[in-house]
Design a protein around this motif. Structure first.
Motif, short mmCIF file in Angstrom:
data_model
loop_
_atom_site.label_atom_id
_atom_site.label_comp_id
_atom_site.label_asym_id
_atom_site.label_seq_id
_atom_site.Cartn_x
_atom_site.Cartn_y
_atom_site.Cartn_z
N SER A 191 0.85 -1.19 0.00
CA SER A 191 0.00 0.00 0.00
C SER A 191 0.89 1.24 0.00
O SER A 191 2.04 1.20 0.45
CB SER A 191 -0.91 0.01 1.24
OG SER A 191 -1.75 -1.12 1.24
N PRO A 192 0.37 2.34 -0.50
CA PRO A 192 1.15 3.58 -0.46
C PRO A 192 1.59 3.90 0.96
O PRO A 192 0.85 3.66 1.92
CB PRO A 192 0.17 4.62 -1.01
CG PRO A 192 -0.81 3.85 -1.82
CD PRO A 192 -0.95 2.52 -1.15
N ALA A 193 2.78 4.44 1.09
CA ALA A 193 3.32 4.76 2.42
C ALA A 193 2.44 5.80 3.11
O ALA A 193 1.98 6.77 2.50
CB ALA A 193 4.75 5.27 2.28
N ILE A 194 2.18 5.56 4.39
CA ILE A 194 1.41 6.50 5.20
C ILE A 194 2.39 7.33 6.02
O ILE A 194 3.32 6.78 6.63
CB ILE A 194 0.44 5.75 6.12
CG1 ILE A 194 -0.55 4.93 5.28
CG2 ILE A 194 -0.30 6.71 7.04
CD1 ILE A 194 -1.50 4.10 6.10
N PRO A 195 2.24 8.64 6.04
CA PRO A 195 3.21 9.47 6.79
C PRO A 195 3.20 9.15 8.28
O PRO A 195 2.16 8.83 8.86
CB PRO A 195 2.72 10.90 6.52
CG PRO A 195 1.29 10.76 6.12
CD PRO A 195 1.18 9.45 5.42
N THR A 196 4.35 9.21 8.89
CA THR A 196 4.49 8.98 10.33
C THR A 196 5.29 10.12 10.94
O THR A 196 6.08 10.80 10.26
CB THR A 196 5.20 7.65 10.62
OG1 THR A 196 6.48 7.65 9.98
CG2 THR A 196 4.38 6.47 10.11
N ALA A 197 5.09 10.33 12.22
CA ALA A 197 5.82 11.38 12.93
C ALA A 197 7.22 10.90 13.26
O ALA A 197 7.43 9.74 13.63
CB ALA A 197 5.09 11.76 14.21
N SER A 198 8.17 11.77 13.14
CA SER A 198 9.57 11.43 13.43
C SER A 198 9.76 11.29 14.93
O SER A 198 8.99 11.84 15.74
CB SER A 198 10.49 12.51 12.90
OG SER A 198 10.34 13.71 13.65
N PRO A 199 10.80 10.57 15.35
CA PRO A 199 11.09 10.48 16.79
C PRO A 199 11.26 11.84 17.44
O PRO A 199 10.85 12.05 18.59
CB PRO A 199 12.38 9.65 16.83
CG PRO A 199 12.34 8.82 15.58
CD PRO A 199 11.68 9.71 14.55
N ALA A 200 11.86 12.78 16.72
CA ALA A 200 12.07 14.11 17.30
C ALA A 200 10.74 14.82 17.55
O ALA A 200 10.55 15.47 18.59
CB ALA A 200 12.95 14.94 16.36
N VAL A 201 9.82 14.70 16.60
CA VAL A 201 8.50 15.33 16.78
C VAL A 201 7.75 14.68 17.92
O VAL A 201 7.12 15.36 18.75
CB VAL A 201 7.69 15.25 15.47
CG1 VAL A 201 6.23 15.62 15.72
CG2 VAL A 201 8.29 16.17 14.42
N LEU A 202 7.80 13.36 18.01
CA LEU A 202 7.13 12.65 19.11
C LEU A 202 7.69 13.08 20.45
O LEU A 202 6.94 13.31 21.41
CB LEU A 202 7.27 11.14 18.92
CG LEU A 202 6.40 10.54 17.83
CD1 LEU A 202 6.95 9.19 17.39
CD2 LEU A 202 4.96 10.38 18.31
N GLN A 203 8.99 13.21 20.53
CA GLN A 203 9.60 13.65 21.79
C GLN A 203 9.20 15.08 22.12
O GLN A 203 8.94 15.41 23.29
CB GLN A 203 11.12 13.55 21.69
CG GLN A 203 11.84 13.79 23.01
CD GLN A 203 11.48 12.77 24.06
OE1 GLN A 203 11.67 11.57 23.87
NE2 GLN A 203 10.93 13.22 25.19
N GLN A 204 9.13 15.92 21.10
CA GLN A 204 8.70 17.30 21.32
C GLN A 204 7.29 17.35 21.89
O GLN A 204 7.01 18.09 22.85
CB GLN A 204 8.76 18.09 20.01
CG GLN A 204 8.28 19.52 20.12
CD GLN A 204 8.16 20.22 18.77
OE1 GLN A 204 8.43 19.62 17.73
NE2 GLN A 204 7.72 21.46 18.78
N VAL A 205 6.36 16.56 21.31
CA VAL A 205 4.98 16.53 21.80
C VAL A 205 4.93 16.01 23.23
O VAL A 205 4.25 16.56 24.10
CB VAL A 205 4.09 15.68 20.88
CG1 VAL A 205 2.69 15.54 21.46
CG2 VAL A 205 4.02 16.29 19.48
N ALA A 206 5.67 14.92 23.49
CA ALA A 206 5.68 14.36 24.84
C ALA A 206 6.20 15.37 25.85
O ALA A 206 5.65 15.51 26.96
CB ALA A 206 6.52 13.09 24.86
N GLN A 333 -0.56 5.10 14.35
CA GLN A 333 0.86 4.97 14.66
C GLN A 333 1.32 6.07 15.61
O GLN A 333 2.14 5.83 16.51
CB GLN A 333 1.67 5.00 13.37
CG GLN A 333 3.13 4.60 13.55
CD GLN A 333 3.27 3.16 14.01
OE1 GLN A 333 2.73 2.25 13.39
NE2 GLN A 333 3.97 2.95 15.12
N PHE A 334 0.80 7.27 15.41
CA PHE A 334 1.20 8.38 16.27
C PHE A 334 0.83 8.10 17.72
O PHE A 334 1.66 8.28 18.63
CB PHE A 334 0.54 9.68 15.81
CG PHE A 334 0.87 10.87 16.69
CD1 PHE A 334 1.99 11.63 16.41
CD2 PHE A 334 0.09 11.19 17.78
CE1 PHE A 334 2.33 12.71 17.23
CE2 PHE A 334 0.42 12.26 18.61
CZ PHE A 334 1.54 13.02 18.32
#
Length: 598
Positions: A191-206, A333-334
Motif C-alpha cells: 500500500s502507499p506509504a502512510i506518513p508517520t511522525a519522526s522520533p524528534a517530533v514525538l519527543q517534542q509533543v511528549a 501509529q502516532f
C-alpha cells in the motif's frame, strides 16, 4: 468468462463478502456474478444499500464483525439508481469511510457524447455526479485487468478512506475475458506509504504535554478502534484527561477514571468547559471541524495551544482552527508511539476535571418534560445502563434524538458506536443499523432515531424483517422534527411550518405500521426498563420497536446559543458558555482558569 465474473472473483479474493444492492436491468450481469460469490442483501431503496455498506465496513474495521464476515460493497443500476445513492456517497465521503460503489450504465455505444444530455435509456453521467463525493470516480469503457482494477478499488481504504465509484456499461460487464484472469493473484503490491511522525517530533509533543499544567488528549474517529483498544491500558494509566469526538466515541470508554466526555457544539457541558480551560490540546485523528470547535472558532481554546495530528494536509490549510503544531501522520501509529513516552503527571488538573464532571450531570434539571412523557436524557441514560458489553449502538445522524444520544449515552469500553454527523442527514439510522447488524449478527444492535428522520427511510423495516435482524429500535415520537421546531421557535417566534403534525407533516400510526411488517412493538412509560414486556423483547433475538413518547415542546439543554446579528449574520457563544447559564458561584468555581469576562 464474463468480465463481471472476473471482477467478483478479484473482489472476493480481496476480502469482500457482502453486496448490498437494489436490482436493475443495467447491472444484470454484475448482480448474477455477485450471486455466485457474495452474500447478497437486497434493500428497498438504493440509499439504504449504500449506507448499510458503509456501516457494515465500519463494524468490520471496528473489529466487531462476526468471524468470516468481510468487506461490503454497494451496487446500483444506472440513472435513478445512482442518483438515489448520492446521499450515501456524501455521508461516507465526509466521514472518511471505506465504501465501494459499483454502478450500472447503458452500453458504450449508447453513452451520450459531450454536449448531449441523454442518449441511452435512463442514462445520466454517473461519473460526473459522483466525482465530487469520491476519491475515484470513473467509467470502465473497457475491462481493466486485475491489477489495474484492484488499484482503483483499494483507493477506498488506502490513505484517508473515502468512496470509490466504478461505473460499468452493460456490454463491458458481459464482455468475454480470458480464463487466465482468475488465476491465483500475484503477491499484493504494498500500500502507499502512510506518513508517520519522526522520533524528534514525538519527543517534542511528549515534552510539551509533560510541561503543560492542563494538557488534554482528544481522540478522533481517524483512530481505528482496534488501535485505540490496544492502547487502552496505556491510556488509562495517563495522568491527564482523555476525551473523544463523536466519531471517536467508542475509542475510549466512559468507565475509565480519566475519561472526560465528548466536547462538541452539542456536546456535554462539563467536557466543553474543561476543554476550553486546557493549556494544551493534543487532537489525534480529528479534523476539528466547526461542530467540534464551535461556530465561534476564534474563541476555541482561549488559553491553550493546539497540536493537531491528521493524515490529510488539506485539513491544516483551512482557516480554522489555528494550530501551534500541525503533524501530518497516521493517527494510529502516532498514538501508539506517543504512549511509549513519559507524558508527565497532572494530579491537580485531573482532580479539577473530576470535580467539574461530578458537578454537571448529563441530564440537567433545566429541561421541561410534561406529565405523561419521558425525559429523553433520562431515558437514554437508562438505556446505556441496560446495554451489554458487545452491543452496537447506532444513533441517528441529526435532530433531537441524535444530540440527546451524544450528550447522554454512557458508552463503555468494548461497545461500538457508529453515526454519520458530517452530512447530518435524516433517515440514516435504520439503514446504517441494518449494515451493522448484518456484519455482526451475534451482537445486539441498538438504534435510537426520531420519528421525523425514521419516516424518511421506514421502508427498510421490510429488510429488517426479511434478514431477521437482532435490532432494537427506540423511536422518539414527538410528531415532527425537534431541531427544526426549536429553530423556528427560537428565531421566528414559534411561526411553525412543516416541522410537526400541526404544521403540515404526516406520520403513521407506528403500532399499526409495525403490525403490518410483523415487528413486535410497545410504547414505553415510566419504569419501562423493568417492564416484563420490554425485557422479553429486549432479550429476544427478534427485531423490536420501542415507542418513546416525547412531548413536542420538550427542551434540549444545554446547547450553544446563537443569535441573529444586526447585519443578518449569526453570532454564537464559545463552547464553554452553553445555555442556560450556570449559577454565578458555580461559573466562578468551574471556569477558574479562564480570564474574567471570557
Amino acid at each position: 468468462m464474463k468480465y463481471s465474473d472476473a471482477m467478483f472473483h478479484w473482489l472476493k479474493a480481496s476480502g469482500f463478502s457482502h453486496c448490498y444492492f437494489v436490482a436493475g436491468g443495467n447491472i444484470m450481469h454484475l448482480l448474477n456474478s455477485a450471486r455466485l460469490s457474495m452474500v447478497c442483501v437486497p434493500t428497498v431503496h438504493e440509499v439504504a444499500a449504500v449506507i448499510a455498506a458503509e456501516y457494515h465496513n465500519s463494524t468490520l474495521n471496528n473489529g466487531a464483525a462476526a468471524e468470516g464476515v468481510g468487506r461490503a460493497l454497494a451496487m446500483v443500476t444506472a440513472g435513478p439508481g445512482l442518483t438515489n445513492a448520492v446521499t450515501g456517497l456524501a455521508g461516507a465521503f465526509l466521514e472518511s469511510r471505506e465504501l465501494l460503489l459499483l454502478g450500472g450504465q447503458v452500453k458504450v455505444q449508447d453513452l451520450a457524447p459531450q454536449g448531449l444530455r441523454q442518449l441511452g435509456i435512463q442514462e445520466v453521467d454517473g461519473v460526473a455526479v459522483a466525482a465530487p463525493l469520491c476519491k475515484r470516480s470513473l467509467c470502465l469503457r473497457e475491462p481493466l485487468d486485475r491489477d489495474a482494477f484492484l488499484a482503483e478499488v483499494s483507493a477506498t481504504w488506502n490513505g484517508r478512506p473515502g468512496p470509490v465509484f466504478l461505473e460499468l456499461p452493460l456490454d463491458v460487464q458481459a464482455m468475454a475475458v480470458p480464463d487466465s484472469w482468475t488465476e491465483p493473484a500475484a503477491p499484493a503490491r504494498p500500500s502507499p506509504a502512510i506518513p508517520t511522525a519522526s522520533p524528534a517530533v514525538l519527543q517534542q509533543v511528549a515534552d510539551r504535554i509533560a510541561r503543560a499544567e492542563r494538557p488534554l488528549l482528544l481522540l478522533g474517529g481517524g483512530l481505528s478502534l482496534p488501535c485505540a483498544a490496544g492502547n487502552e491500558q496505556a491510556l488509562s494509566e495517563l495522568s491527564l484527561p482523555v476525551m473523544t469526538t463523536w466519531n471517536g466515541a467508542d475509542r475510549y470508554g466512559s468507565d475509565h477514571s480519566n475519561y472526560f466526555g465528548r466536547p462538541n457544539t452539542w456536546g456535554q457541558r462539563y467536557s466543553n468547559l474543561l476543554l476550553q480551560q486546557a493549556d494544551l490540546l493534543v487532537a489525534v485523528g480529528t479534523r476539528l471541524g466547526l461542530q467540534q470547535t464551535g461556530f465561534n472558532w476564534q474563541a476555541f481554546l482561549p488559553v491553550g495551544e493546539l497540536i493537531q495530528v491528521d493524515i490529510d494536509a488539506a485539513e491544516f490549510e483551512k482557516p480554522n482552527p489555528l494550530q501551534d503544531l500541525a503533524i501530518l501522520a497516521d493517527a494510529d501509529q502516532f498514538l501508539t508511539d506517543l504512549l511509549k513516552h513519559s507524558l508527565g503527571s497532572h494530579p491537580e488538573w485531573l482532580k479539577f476535571c473530576a470535580k467539574a464532571k461530578a458537578a454537571l450531570p448529563l441530564s440537567e434539571s433545566c429541561n421541561t418534560t410534561p406529565e405523561g412523557f419521558l425525559n429523553p436524557f433520562d431515558m437514554v441514560s437508562e438505556l446505556s445502563r441496560l446495554c451489554g458489553a458487545r452491543d452496537q449502538i447506532v444513533p441517528c445522524s441529526s435532530g433531537g434524538a441524535f444530540t440527546v444520544m451524544m450528550q447522554g449515552f454512557d458508552l463503555r469500553q468494548g461497545q461500538t458506536m457508529i453515526t454519520d454527523k458530517g452530512l447530518a442527514s435524516m433517515g440514516y439510522g435504520l439503514s446504517g443499523a441494518i449494515g451493522a447488524a448484518i456484519a455482526a449478527p451475534d451482537n445486539r444492535t441498538v438504534l435510537v432515531e426520531g420519528d421525523g428522520g425514521f419516516t424518511q427511510n421506514l421502508q427498510e423495516l421490510a429488510t429488517v424483517v426479511v434478514q431477521r435482524l437482532n435490532l432494537k429500535i427506540f423511536l422518539f415520537c414527538n410528531e415532527g422534527y425537534a431541531s427544526i421546531r426549536m429553530t423556528q421557535k427560537n428565531y421566528f417566534g414559534g411561526s411553525y411550518i412543516g416541522c410537526d403534525v400541526s404544521s403540515g407533516l404526516g406520520f403513521p400510526d407506528w403500532r399499526l405500521l409495525c403490525d403490518a411488517y410483523g415487528i413486535s412493538s410497545m410504547s414505553l412509560a415510566r419504569g419501562w426498563s423493568h417492564d416484563q414486556g420490554f425485557l422479553e423483547r429486549w432479550h429476544s433475538k427478534a427485531p423490536a420497536v420501542f415507542l418513546v413518547p416525547i412531548h413536542p415542546e420538550q427542551t434540549y439543554f444545554p446547547k450553544i446559543s446563537s443569535r441573529i446579528s444586526a447585519n443578518g449574520g449569526m453570532e454564537s457563544n464559545p463552547l464553554h458558555l452553553m445555555t442556560p447559564d450556570l449559577p454565578p458561584d458555580l461559573t466562578q468555581d468551574l471556569l477558574r482558569y479562564l480570564p474574567m469576562g471570557d
